[in-house]
Design an enzyme around this catalytic site. Structure first.
Site, PDB file in Angstrom:
ATOM      1  N   ARG A  14       0.840  -1.207   0.000  1.00  0.00           N
ATOM      2  CA  ARG A  14       0.000   0.000   0.000  1.00  0.00           C
ATOM      3  C   ARG A  14       0.878   1.262   0.000  1.00  0.00           C
ATOM      4  O   ARG A  14       1.023   1.918  -1.022  1.00  0.00           O
ATOM      5  CB  ARG A  14      -0.947  -0.021   1.224  1.00  0.00           C
ATOM      6  CG  ARG A  14      -2.088   0.994   1.160  1.00  0.00           C
ATOM      7  CD  ARG A  14      -1.709   2.396   1.545  1.00  0.00           C
ATOM      8  NE  ARG A  14      -1.077   2.500   2.859  1.00  0.00           N
ATOM      9  CZ  ARG A  14      -0.499   3.610   3.296  1.00  0.00           C
ATOM     10  NH1 ARG A  14      -0.474   4.697   2.548  1.00  0.00           N
ATOM     11  NH2 ARG A  14       0.075   3.651   4.487  1.00  0.00           N
ATOM     12  N   ASP A  15       1.519   1.555   1.117  1.00  0.00           N
ATOM     13  CA  ASP A  15       2.319   2.787   1.192  1.00  0.00           C
ATOM     14  C   ASP A  15       3.458   2.726   0.171  1.00  0.00           C
ATOM     15  O   ASP A  15       3.819   3.727  -0.445  1.00  0.00           O
ATOM     16  CB  ASP A  15       2.890   2.957   2.608  1.00  0.00           C
ATOM     17  CG  ASP A  15       3.119   4.413   2.986  1.00  0.00           C
ATOM     18  OD1 ASP A  15       2.966   5.274   2.103  1.00  0.00           O
ATOM     19  OD2 ASP A  15       3.456   4.681   4.150  1.00  0.00           O
ATOM     20  N   HIS A 232       5.769   4.721  12.541  1.00  0.00           N
ATOM     21  CA  HIS A 232       5.780   4.587  11.079  1.00  0.00           C
ATOM     22  C   HIS A 232       6.773   5.624  10.551  1.00  0.00           C
ATOM     23  O   HIS A 232       6.458   6.808  10.506  1.00  0.00           O
ATOM     24  CB  HIS A 232       4.341   4.856  10.611  1.00  0.00           C
ATOM     25  CG  HIS A 232       4.087   4.875   9.149  1.00  0.00           C
ATOM     26  ND1 HIS A 232       3.355   3.896   8.499  1.00  0.00           N
ATOM     27  CD2 HIS A 232       4.409   5.771   8.177  1.00  0.00           C
ATOM     28  CE1 HIS A 232       3.235   4.183   7.217  1.00  0.00           C
ATOM     29  NE2 HIS A 232       3.868   5.320   6.992  1.00  0.00           N
ATOM     30  N   HIS A 234       9.202   7.164   7.667  1.00  0.00           N
ATOM     31  CA  HIS A 234       9.735   7.277   6.301  1.00  0.00           C
ATOM     32  C   HIS A 234      11.202   7.673   6.442  1.00  0.00           C
ATOM     33  O   HIS A 234      11.586   8.347   7.407  1.00  0.00           O
ATOM     34  CB  HIS A 234       8.931   8.300   5.489  1.00  0.00           C
ATOM     35  CG  HIS A 234       7.598   7.761   5.058  1.00  0.00           C
ATOM     36  ND1 HIS A 234       7.366   7.281   3.793  1.00  0.00           N
ATOM     37  CD2 HIS A 234       6.438   7.587   5.735  1.00  0.00           C
ATOM     38  CE1 HIS A 234       6.116   6.849   3.704  1.00  0.00           C
ATOM     39  NE2 HIS A 234       5.519   7.028   4.880  1.00  0.00           N
ATOM     40  N   CYS A 265       4.911   9.419  -0.219  1.00  0.00           N
ATOM     41  CA  CYS A 265       3.503   9.783  -0.070  1.00  0.00           C
ATOM     42  C   CYS A 265       3.106  10.745  -1.186  1.00  0.00           C
ATOM     43  O   CYS A 265       3.801  11.730  -1.431  1.00  0.00           O
ATOM     44  CB  CYS A 265       3.266  10.434   1.298  1.00  0.00           C
ATOM     45  SG  CYS A 265       1.567  10.981   1.508  1.00  0.00           S
ATOM     46  N   ASN A 274       9.184   4.219   3.070  1.00  0.00           N
ATOM     47  CA  ASN A 274       9.240   3.843   4.482  1.00  0.00           C
ATOM     48  C   ASN A 274      10.614   3.239   4.748  1.00  0.00           C
ATOM     49  O   ASN A 274      11.302   2.815   3.834  1.00  0.00           O
ATOM     50  CB  ASN A 274       8.180   2.767   4.768  1.00  0.00           C
ATOM     51  CG  ASN A 274       6.792   3.262   4.478  1.00  0.00           C
ATOM     52  OD1 ASN A 274       6.339   3.204   3.337  1.00  0.00           O
ATOM     53  ND2 ASN A 274       6.112   3.746   5.482  1.00  0.00           N
TER      54      ASN A 274
HETATM   55  P1  HMG Z   1     -13.119  14.536  -1.915  1.00  0.00           P
HETATM   56  O1  HMG Z   1     -12.797  14.797  -3.339  1.00  0.00           O
HETATM   57  O2  HMG Z   1     -13.334  15.686  -0.989  1.00  0.00           O
HETATM   58  O3  HMG Z   1     -14.308  13.486  -1.787  1.00  0.00           O
HETATM   59  O4  HMG Z   1     -11.945  13.655  -1.333  1.00  0.00           O
HETATM   60  P2  HMG Z   1     -15.829  13.615  -2.061  1.00  0.00           P
HETATM   61  O5  HMG Z   1     -16.534  12.973  -0.922  1.00  0.00           O
HETATM   62  O6  HMG Z   1     -16.201  15.016  -2.446  1.00  0.00           O
HETATM   63  O7  HMG Z   1     -16.003  12.687  -3.346  1.00  0.00           O
HETATM   64  C1  HMG Z   1     -15.411  12.982  -4.608  1.00  0.00           C
HETATM   65  C2  HMG Z   1     -15.653  11.809  -5.559  1.00  0.00           C
HETATM   66  O8  HMG Z   1     -14.956  10.642  -5.105  1.00  0.00           O
HETATM   67  C3  HMG Z   1     -17.116  11.381  -5.637  1.00  0.00           C
HETATM   68  O9  HMG Z   1     -17.313  10.843  -6.943  1.00  0.00           O
HETATM   69  C4  HMG Z   1     -17.214  10.264  -4.635  1.00  0.00           C
HETATM   70  O10 HMG Z   1     -18.257   9.376  -4.895  1.00  0.00           O
HETATM   71  C5  HMG Z   1     -15.875   9.578  -4.802  1.00  0.00           C
HETATM   72  P3  HMG Z   1     -17.962  11.718  -8.137  1.00  0.00           P
HETATM   73  O11 HMG Z   1     -19.286  12.134  -7.585  1.00  0.00           O
HETATM   74  O12 HMG Z   1     -17.005  12.879  -8.351  1.00  0.00           O
HETATM   75  O13 HMG Z   1     -17.998  10.755  -9.272  1.00  0.00           O
HETATM   76  N1  HMG Z   1     -15.421   8.916  -3.587  1.00  0.00           N
HETATM   77  C6  HMG Z   1     -14.898   7.678  -3.549  1.00  0.00           C
HETATM   78  N2  HMG Z   1     -14.677   6.747  -4.495  1.00  0.00           N
HETATM   79  C7  HMG Z   1     -14.104   5.587  -4.104  1.00  0.00           C
HETATM   80  N3  HMG Z   1     -13.721   5.332  -2.831  1.00  0.00           N
HETATM   81  C8  HMG Z   1     -13.925   6.242  -1.861  1.00  0.00           C
HETATM   82  C9  HMG Z   1     -14.537   7.460  -2.206  1.00  0.00           C
HETATM   83  N4  HMG Z   1     -14.860   8.563  -1.498  1.00  0.00           N
HETATM   84  C10 HMG Z   1     -15.399   9.435  -2.339  1.00  0.00           C
HETATM   85  N5  HMG Z   1     -13.535   5.981  -0.613  1.00  0.00           N
HETATM   86  C11 HMG Z   1     -11.180  11.916   0.141  1.00  0.00           C
HETATM   87  C12 HMG Z   1     -11.938  13.232   0.013  1.00  0.00           C
HETATM   88  C13 HMG Z   1     -10.969  11.634   1.616  1.00  0.00           C
HETATM   89  C14 HMG Z   1     -11.979  10.809  -0.516  1.00  0.00           C
HETATM   90  C15 HMG Z   1      -9.820  12.091  -0.561  1.00  0.00           C
HETATM   91  O14 HMG Z   1      -9.201  13.221  -0.027  1.00  0.00           O
HETATM   92  C16 HMG Z   1      -8.912  10.903  -0.409  1.00  0.00           C
HETATM   93  O15 HMG Z   1      -9.135   9.841  -0.944  1.00  0.00           O
HETATM   94  N6  HMG Z   1      -7.810  11.054   0.323  1.00  0.00           N
HETATM   95  C17 HMG Z   1      -6.866   9.978   0.551  1.00  0.00           C
HETATM   96  C18 HMG Z   1      -5.606  10.261  -0.146  1.00  0.00           C
HETATM   97  C19 HMG Z   1      -4.643   9.124   0.112  1.00  0.00           C
HETATM   98  O16 HMG Z   1      -4.940   7.974  -0.121  1.00  0.00           O
HETATM   99  N7  HMG Z   1      -3.437   9.489   0.577  1.00  0.00           N
HETATM  100  C20 HMG Z   1      -2.412   8.543   0.782  1.00  0.00           C
HETATM  101  C21 HMG Z   1      -2.695   7.647   1.925  1.00  0.00           C
HETATM  102  S1  HMG Z   1      -2.325   8.359   3.482  1.00  0.00           S
HETATM  103  C22 HMG Z   1      -0.644   8.086   3.684  1.00  0.00           C
HETATM  104  O17 HMG Z   1       0.011   7.617   2.793  1.00  0.00           O
HETATM  105  C23 HMG Z   1      -0.039   8.383   5.010  1.00  0.00           C
HETATM  106  C24 HMG Z   1       0.288   7.121   5.809  1.00  0.00           C
HETATM  107  O18 HMG Z   1       1.167   6.281   5.105  1.00  0.00           O
HETATM  108  C25 HMG Z   1       0.934   7.536   7.124  1.00  0.00           C
HETATM  109  C26 HMG Z   1       2.044   8.557   6.886  1.00  0.00           C
HETATM  110  O19 HMG Z   1       3.104   8.194   6.386  1.00  0.00           O
HETATM  111  O20 HMG Z   1       1.765   9.727   7.191  1.00  0.00           O
HETATM  112  C27 HMG Z   1      -0.978   6.334   6.123  1.00  0.00           C
HETATM  113 MG    MG Z   2       3.321   6.470   5.121  1.00  0.00          MG
END
Ligand code: HMG
Ligand code: MG
Length: 324
Positions: A14-15, A232, A234, A265, A274
């Site tokens: 995933r990450d 966690h 990086h 990220c 990581n």
């Molecule tokens: P948004 O654009 O504000 O969402 O994003 P929305 O609710 O307005 O929806 C927009 C569109 O997406 C809509 O579709 C929804 O239906 C659809 P449309 O009407 O435009 O056709 N939608 C979805 N589709 C599939 N699955 C879903 C979903 N939700 C809405 N779950 C949102 C808000 C939170 C969804 C967005 O900001 C997001 O996905 N963020 C996550 C980004 C991400 O994955 N980042 C990387 C992971 S975190 C990370 O790596 C850190 C970590 O490793 C720890 C660290 O190191 O810090 C964990």
């Molecule tokens: Mg991470």
């Protein structure tokens, strides 16, 4: 957990992969997960239920999840947990739909040839407003509100919940001086909301040993038990193992890492992968502690997946182990 046992959470699929630009075939991702399941590692982050528009590389998560539920890889462990990141209720609903359609519960018993599996989720919040906006398009307060119904639904399905607090030791927008008390408050809130464990994340790799120590003290002062805490790191500045030692000294026994040091990220420009799982295993074993994970097997996987992705193997211990 015995005090000398370190649980490794393998986040490579995933990450590690989410930031790769070129679409990686689903079969390669599954092969990676199947190989990891044979190393002794007990928790594997298998994907994330996020909109493809936000993280295109994770678009195959539904298919991967269905495969892991219906044909779990063989494993030397008695139970292996597959974890999926969900940013909102919609993400968890997608997972639950697959669980319901396959009829596989969150705790699925094993058979002679298959390990028992559990299905878990991870939720994420950030310690700075700027990162919260960039990563989840909402404020910290809104993200915590968003989490409430996710935890409630997860509990009805017996799905274990992990929380993340991003940018705990540095933010790409607000710099290295993230307030440790703020990180501790959000960690405590996630646990109060029902998270079973919280992984405190140095997303940018800006963490240093003194600030990691300061953060761990703030977490302790907030009443967070080490058994509820994961770290966690990086490795952007090469400090991940130094900070890991600080965490171990403070009694933390759960660490996230990525085979081959894969990753970066998408919302943290310049952040590298990581800490590599091979390097983490080597360090933990060198201290006379154990992980239950084979360094040799993990090293072979690090080399294999790096080759598949056409990238340099970022694990020093992995490369050294294979050249012995
Ligand atoms: P948004 O654009 O504000 O969402 O994003 P929305 O609710 O307005 O929806 C927009 C569109 O997406 C809509 O579709 C929804 O239906 C659809 P449309 O009407 O435009 O056709 N939608 C979805 N589709 C599939 N699955 C879903 C979903 N939700 C809405 N779950 C949102 C808000 C939170 C969804 C967005 O900001 C997001 O996905 N963020 C996550 C980004 C991400 O994955 N980042 C990387 C992971 S975190 C990370 O790596 C850190 C970590 O490793 C720890 C660290 O190191 O810090 C964990
Ligand atoms: Mg991470």
């Amino acid at each position: 957990l015995a005090s000398d046992h370190v649980r490794i959470v393998e986040v490579g699929p995933r990450d590690g992969l989410q930031n790769e630009k070129k679409a990686i075939p689903k079969d390669i991702k599954l092969e990676l997960i199947e190989k990891l399941a044979k190393t002794g590692v007990t928790t594997i982050e298998a994907g994330s239920f996020v909109p493809a528009k936000w993280v295109p590389q994770m678009a195959s998560t539904a298919e991967i999840c269905e495969h892991l539920l219906t044909s779990p890889p063989s494993s030397q462990n008695t139970t292996i947990a597959y974890n999926y990141l969900v940013p909102n209720i919609k993400g968890l609903e997608s997972l639950v739909k697959i669980m319901d359609s396959t009829g596989v519960p969150a705790d699925a018993p094993g058979s002679k040839s298959k390990a028992a599996t559990t299905t878990e989720i991870s939720l994420f919040a950030a310690a700075t407003e700027a990162f919260s906006k960039a990563n989840t398009n909402c404020t910290i307060a809104e993200s915590l509100e968003r989490i409430k119904p996710i935890v409630a639904l997860a509990k009805t399905k017996d799905i274990r919940v992990r929380g993340y607090v991003s940018v705990a030791l540095g933010c790409p927008y607000e710099g290295p001086d993230v307030n440790p008390t703020k990180v501790a408050d959000i960690t405590a809130t996630l646990l109060e909301m029902g998270a079973d464990e919280v992984s405190v994340a140095d997303t940018t790799g800006m963490g240093t040993a003194p600030r990691t120590m300061e953060l761990l003290k703030a977490l302790k002062a907030a009443g967070i038990a080490n058994t509820d805490l994961a770290l966690h790191f990086h490795d952007t500045y090469g400090q991940a193992l130094v900070n890991t030692i600080v965490g171990l000294e403070h009694g933390v026994r759960i660490f996230d890492s990525s085979v081959g040091g894969l990753g970066g990220c998408p919302y943290s420009k310049g952040a590298t992968g990581n800490v590599s799982t091979e390097d983490l295993i080597h360090t933990v074993h060198s201290l006379g502690m154990h992980t239950g994970v084979s360094l040799e097997e993990m090293s072979r996987i690090g080399s294999w997946i790096s080759g598949q992705l056409g990238r340099v193997n970022d694990s020093r211990a992995g490369k050294a182990t294979l050249s012995r």
